[in-house]
Design an enzyme around this catalytic site. Structure first.
Site, PDB file in Angstrom:
ATOM      1  N   LYS A 246       0.850  -1.206   0.000  1.00  0.00           N
ATOM      2  CA  LYS A 246       0.000   0.000   0.000  1.00  0.00           C
ATOM      3  C   LYS A 246       0.877   1.245   0.000  1.00  0.00           C
ATOM      4  O   LYS A 246       1.666   1.462   0.914  1.00  0.00           O
ATOM      5  CB  LYS A 246      -0.906  -0.016   1.238  1.00  0.00           C
ATOM      6  CG  LYS A 246      -1.694   1.293   1.453  1.00  0.00           C
ATOM      7  CD  LYS A 246      -2.617   1.225   2.679  1.00  0.00           C
ATOM      8  CE  LYS A 246      -3.234   2.584   3.006  1.00  0.00           C
ATOM      9  NZ  LYS A 246      -4.109   2.556   4.199  1.00  0.00           N
ATOM     10  N   ASP A 251      -2.401   9.997   4.099  1.00  0.00           N
ATOM     11  CA  ASP A 251      -3.823   9.667   4.223  1.00  0.00           C
ATOM     12  C   ASP A 251      -4.526  10.689   5.115  1.00  0.00           C
ATOM     13  O   ASP A 251      -4.441  10.625   6.340  1.00  0.00           O
ATOM     14  CB  ASP A 251      -3.963   8.255   4.819  1.00  0.00           C
ATOM     15  CG  ASP A 251      -5.421   7.818   4.927  1.00  0.00           C
ATOM     16  OD1 ASP A 251      -6.293   8.511   4.347  1.00  0.00           O
ATOM     17  OD2 ASP A 251      -5.674   6.782   5.579  1.00  0.00           O
ATOM     18  N   LYS A 258      -9.990  12.730   8.494  1.00  0.00           N
ATOM     19  CA  LYS A 258      -9.667  12.248   9.839  1.00  0.00           C
ATOM     20  C   LYS A 258      -9.784  13.416  10.812  1.00  0.00           C
ATOM     21  O   LYS A 258      -9.537  14.559  10.439  1.00  0.00           O
ATOM     22  CB  LYS A 258      -8.241  11.693   9.865  1.00  0.00           C
ATOM     23  CG  LYS A 258      -8.067  10.384   9.118  1.00  0.00           C
ATOM     24  CD  LYS A 258      -6.640   9.890   9.189  1.00  0.00           C
ATOM     25  CE  LYS A 258      -6.437   8.627   8.379  1.00  0.00           C
ATOM     26  NZ  LYS A 258      -7.072   7.430   8.953  1.00  0.00           N
ATOM     27  N   ASP A 270       1.666   6.074   5.772  1.00  0.00           N
ATOM     28  CA  ASP A 270       0.654   5.183   5.205  1.00  0.00           C
ATOM     29  C   ASP A 270       1.131   4.516   3.910  1.00  0.00           C
ATOM     30  O   ASP A 270       0.373   3.824   3.248  1.00  0.00           O
ATOM     31  CB  ASP A 270      -0.660   5.946   4.980  1.00  0.00           C
ATOM     32  CG  ASP A 270      -1.874   5.049   5.147  1.00  0.00           C
ATOM     33  OD1 ASP A 270      -1.752   3.991   5.792  1.00  0.00           O
ATOM     34  OD2 ASP A 270      -2.953   5.409   4.613  1.00  0.00           O
ATOM     35  N   ASP A 329     -12.056   7.158   3.843  1.00  0.00           N
ATOM     36  CA  ASP A 329     -10.860   6.867   4.637  1.00  0.00           C
ATOM     37  C   ASP A 329     -10.476   5.381   4.547  1.00  0.00           C
ATOM     38  O   ASP A 329      -9.398   4.998   4.967  1.00  0.00           O
ATOM     39  CB  ASP A 329     -11.104   7.272   6.099  1.00  0.00           C
ATOM     40  CG  ASP A 329      -9.805   7.397   6.890  1.00  0.00           C
ATOM     41  OD1 ASP A 329      -8.722   7.394   6.271  1.00  0.00           O
ATOM     42  OD2 ASP A 329      -9.888   7.507   8.132  1.00  0.00           O
ATOM     43  N   GLU A 331      -9.406   3.832   2.084  1.00  0.00           N
ATOM     44  CA  GLU A 331      -8.864   3.984   0.729  1.00  0.00           C
ATOM     45  C   GLU A 331      -7.819   2.933   0.381  1.00  0.00           C
ATOM     46  O   GLU A 331      -7.632   2.598  -0.784  1.00  0.00           O
ATOM     47  CB  GLU A 331      -8.254   5.391   0.572  1.00  0.00           C
ATOM     48  CG  GLU A 331      -6.802   5.562   1.067  1.00  0.00           C
ATOM     49  CD  GLU A 331      -6.606   5.310   2.568  1.00  0.00           C
ATOM     50  OE1 GLU A 331      -7.591   5.389   3.312  1.00  0.00           O
ATOM     51  OE2 GLU A 331      -5.460   5.038   2.977  1.00  0.00           O
ATOM     52  N   ARG A 333      -7.680  -0.257   0.795  1.00  0.00           N
ATOM     53  CA  ARG A 333      -8.220  -1.454   0.156  1.00  0.00           C
ATOM     54  C   ARG A 333      -8.597  -1.185  -1.305  1.00  0.00           C
ATOM     55  O   ARG A 333      -8.560  -2.082  -2.140  1.00  0.00           O
ATOM     56  CB  ARG A 333      -9.411  -1.992   0.970  1.00  0.00           C
ATOM     57  CG  ARG A 333     -10.593  -1.068   1.053  1.00  0.00           C
ATOM     58  CD  ARG A 333     -11.547  -1.425   2.186  1.00  0.00           C
ATOM     59  NE  ARG A 333     -11.018  -1.039   3.495  1.00  0.00           N
ATOM     60  CZ  ARG A 333     -11.624  -1.265   4.652  1.00  0.00           C
ATOM     61  NH1 ARG A 333     -12.808  -1.878   4.660  1.00  0.00           N
ATOM     62  NH2 ARG A 333     -11.085  -0.879   5.793  1.00  0.00           N
TER      63      ARG A 333
HETATM   64  N1  BES Z   1      -4.326   4.346   7.062  1.00  0.00           N
HETATM   65  C1  BES Z   1      -5.473   4.017   7.817  1.00  0.00           C
HETATM   66  C2  BES Z   1      -5.216   2.910   8.863  1.00  0.00           C
HETATM   67  C3  BES Z   1      -4.256   3.251   9.983  1.00  0.00           C
HETATM   68  C4  BES Z   1      -4.733   3.740  11.174  1.00  0.00           C
HETATM   69  C5  BES Z   1      -2.920   3.035   9.842  1.00  0.00           C
HETATM   70  C6  BES Z   1      -3.862   4.018  12.205  1.00  0.00           C
HETATM   71  C7  BES Z   1      -2.028   3.316  10.884  1.00  0.00           C
HETATM   72  C8  BES Z   1      -2.505   3.815  12.063  1.00  0.00           C
HETATM   73  C9  BES Z   1      -6.584   3.526   6.907  1.00  0.00           C
HETATM   74  O1  BES Z   1      -6.601   4.041   5.615  1.00  0.00           O
HETATM   75  C10 BES Z   1      -7.864   3.911   7.565  1.00  0.00           C
HETATM   76  O2  BES Z   1      -8.099   5.080   7.685  1.00  0.00           O
HETATM   77  N2  BES Z   1      -8.652   2.916   7.955  1.00  0.00           N
HETATM   78  C11 BES Z   1      -9.894   3.145   8.589  1.00  0.00           C
HETATM   79  C12 BES Z   1     -10.921   2.293   7.883  1.00  0.00           C
HETATM   80  C13 BES Z   1     -12.323   2.551   8.319  1.00  0.00           C
HETATM   81  C14 BES Z   1     -12.789   3.894   7.812  1.00  0.00           C
HETATM   82  C15 BES Z   1     -13.175   1.452   7.754  1.00  0.00           C
HETATM   83  C16 BES Z   1      -9.743   2.707  10.043  1.00  0.00           C
HETATM   84  O3  BES Z   1      -9.126   1.678  10.294  1.00  0.00           O
HETATM   85  O4  BES Z   1     -10.241   3.404  10.920  1.00  0.00           O
HETATM   86 ZN    ZN Z   2      -4.756   4.636   4.847  1.00  0.00          ZN
HETATM   87 ZN    ZN Z   3      -7.650   5.890   5.469  1.00  0.00          ZN
END
Ligand code: BES
Ligand code: ZN
Ligand code: ZN
Length: 478
Positions: A246, A251, A258, A270, A329, A331, A333
């Site tokens: 990824k 992000d 966020k 990220d 968010d 993104e 996937r």
């Molecule tokens: N990049 C984040 C995941 C992340 C969170 C990485 C904290 C490192 C530290 C990812 O893109 C994300 O925002 N995921 C969300 C998904 C949700 C909206 C379904 C998450 O895990 O909150």
């Molecule tokens: Zn992310």
């Molecule tokens: Zn994200």
């Protein structure tokens, strides 16, 4: 840090000495007098394992290796003691150290060496007041009958690969945008001998990379898709192993921005999965592993913008499946889906993706483990977990039952990019499974990839997680 690791049959002068011992009496041969030996003995009695002896400016470190330490946990303790020793060298501005292996054990000696080497990393290029006298070079000498120069060269190249990954992750997006990431990957390919092909936006449009292009819609910078390939003449595997990383260079969450405090702070990291794939390719190529390995890296930032995707949008992905975007968010996937789908072109023996994919993985395991799941056989999972245990980049396999897949069914498209609050790491994995047919392992490295708290030889900030594990796995030996 300029790092050199050299085998020696002599006692280099002007460096600090580390002795790996079982019997402290052997230290006599190295000039320890009775007083010094009695002191070491008293520390051993007190169950101390790493003993420091200081006589004016002469410092010796003695590490007593117990019989029950010749295993993964014991080697990890040695790496950590390597980190402790490195702190002491740094404090005293020492640039040289010699490790005397008086136990004749290759794995233990390499582990201590690795701990010292990996600890020497610092991301200090932006510090203008960096102490002038800070040591910028570290020479490690190794006196051991169990080790040859080839072993040490391999360790140095692997350490260098980990540092490359850490550098990529630590670099902020103001420097490391998609273009810079592409440049660095091309440069590394040229240095280490793997091929690099990069698809630009027009090419991605023609190939219908709907996920990557969708996430990129809010950005002013175009996306890129990188193909890294290592296929030496000595290749032993008929079908390649494909590594997917990824590469979200920042992000923000997109329109589902966020919310501070904290949630945005580390999001330059990220692209940790992408960086680990780059590091793994460097490790494999620079050590000339006889394996056909391909790295695929979709890269973009994720930002709100006039044209950004919004909740409710439906994307048609590279494999033709439709996705209802319910949270911009989620993104990672979306961009990984296209890369996984593209991997089919190589008919891989195995696909492994690495991604800082979910907060859910962080909540489940914290910084000490990677969440793993997928469709590869139990045997392959075990091999990967063994490699992880060996280098202490441990993987915990999560369930991957059909019921979790039901949580991302959409009313109006094939699937949606959002599950429930529960089991978020698994539903993210289930999402990815719609895009890959080959045996596949998904590694969610969101916990260990980037950490605030200093963690021994992993340091703080980017850890470079994944590189050493993938190398051990691909080499099929650790
Ligand atoms: N990049 C984040 C995941 C992340 C969170 C990485 C904290 C490192 C530290 C990812 O893109 C994300 O925002 N995921 C969300 C998904 C949700 C909206 C379904 C998450 O895990 O909150
Ligand atoms: Zn992310
Ligand atoms: Zn994200």
């Amino acid at each position: 840090m300029q790092l050199s690791i050299k085998h020696t049959g002599e006692r280099p002068e002007g460096v600090r000495n580390i002795f790996l011992v079982k019997e402290t009496s052997l230290l006599k041969d190295f000039g320890f007098n009775n007083e010094a030996l009695a002191y070491v003995e008293s520390r051993v009695e007190a169950k101390e394992k790493l003993i420091t002896i200081q006589n004016y400016n002469i410092v010796y470190y003695v590490r007593v290796v117990a019989d029950d330490e010749y295993n993964n946990k014991g080697y990890e303790a040695l790496r950590k003691d390597g980190a402790t020793i490195y702190s002491s060298l740094k404090k005293d501005k020492q640039s040289g150290v010699c490790i005397y292996d008086l136990i004749g054990d290759k794995a233990a000696t390499l582990a201590l060496n690795e701990g010292v080497a990996l600890s020497s990393y610092a991301f200090d290029k932006y510090k203008t007041d960096a102490d002038e006298e800070q040591v910028k070079e570290l020479s490690i000498w190794v006196a051991s009958a169990a080790i040859n120069q080839g072993d040490l060269d391999e360790l140095r190249r692997l350490t260098n690969a980990v540092f490359i990954t850490r550098d990529l992750v630590n670099e902020p997006v103001s420097t490391l945008d998609v273009e810079e990431l592409s440049d660095r990957i091309s440069e590394l390919g040229a240095i280490h001998g793997f091929d690099v092909d990069i698809f630009n936006k027009a090419k991605l449009e023609s190939l219908k990379f709907g996920g990557l292009l969708g996430v990129n819609k809010g950005s002013i910078d175009p996306p890129a898709f990188h193909i890294l390939e290592w296929k030496p003449e000595s290749t032993i595997n008929e079908k390649p192993v494909v590594l997917v990383g990824k590469g979200v260079v920042f992000d923000t969450g997109g329109i589902n921005l966020k919310t501070p405090p904290g949630s945005l702070d580390d999001m330059k990291a990220d692209m940790g999965g992408a960086a680990s794939v780059v590091g793994a390719m460097v490790a494999v190529a620079s050590n000339k592993l006889p394996m056909h390995v391909i790295g695929l890296i979709p890269a973009t930032d994720n930002r709100p913008g006039g044209n950004a995707i919004v909740p409710g949008d439906i994307l048609t992905m590279h494999n033709g499946k439709t996705v209802e975007v319910l949270n911009t968010d989620a993104e990672g996937r979306l961009i990984l889906a296209d890369a996984l789908s593209y991997s089919k072109n190589y008919e891989p023996e195995l696909v492994i993706d690495l991604a800082t994919l979910t907060g859910s993985a962080v909540m489940a395991l914290g910084q000490y483990a990677t969440v793993g799941m997928g469709t590869a056989s139990d045997e392959v999972f075990q091999q990967l977990q063994e490699a992880g245990n060996c280098v202490y980049e441990r993987v915990v396999q999560f369930p991957f039952w059909d019921e979790y897949g039901d949580m991302i069914k959409s009313d109006i498209a094939d699937i949606k990019n959002l599950g429930a609050r529960e089991a978020g790491a698994i539903t993210a994995g289930k999402f990815l499974s719609h895009f890959v047919d080959s045996p596949w392992i998904h590694l969610d490295i969101a916990g260990p990839a980037f950490v605030k708290k200093d963690d021994s030889y992993r340091g703080s900030g980017a850890s470079g997680v994944g590189v050493r594990m993938l190398y051990a796995f691909l080499k099929n030996k650790c």
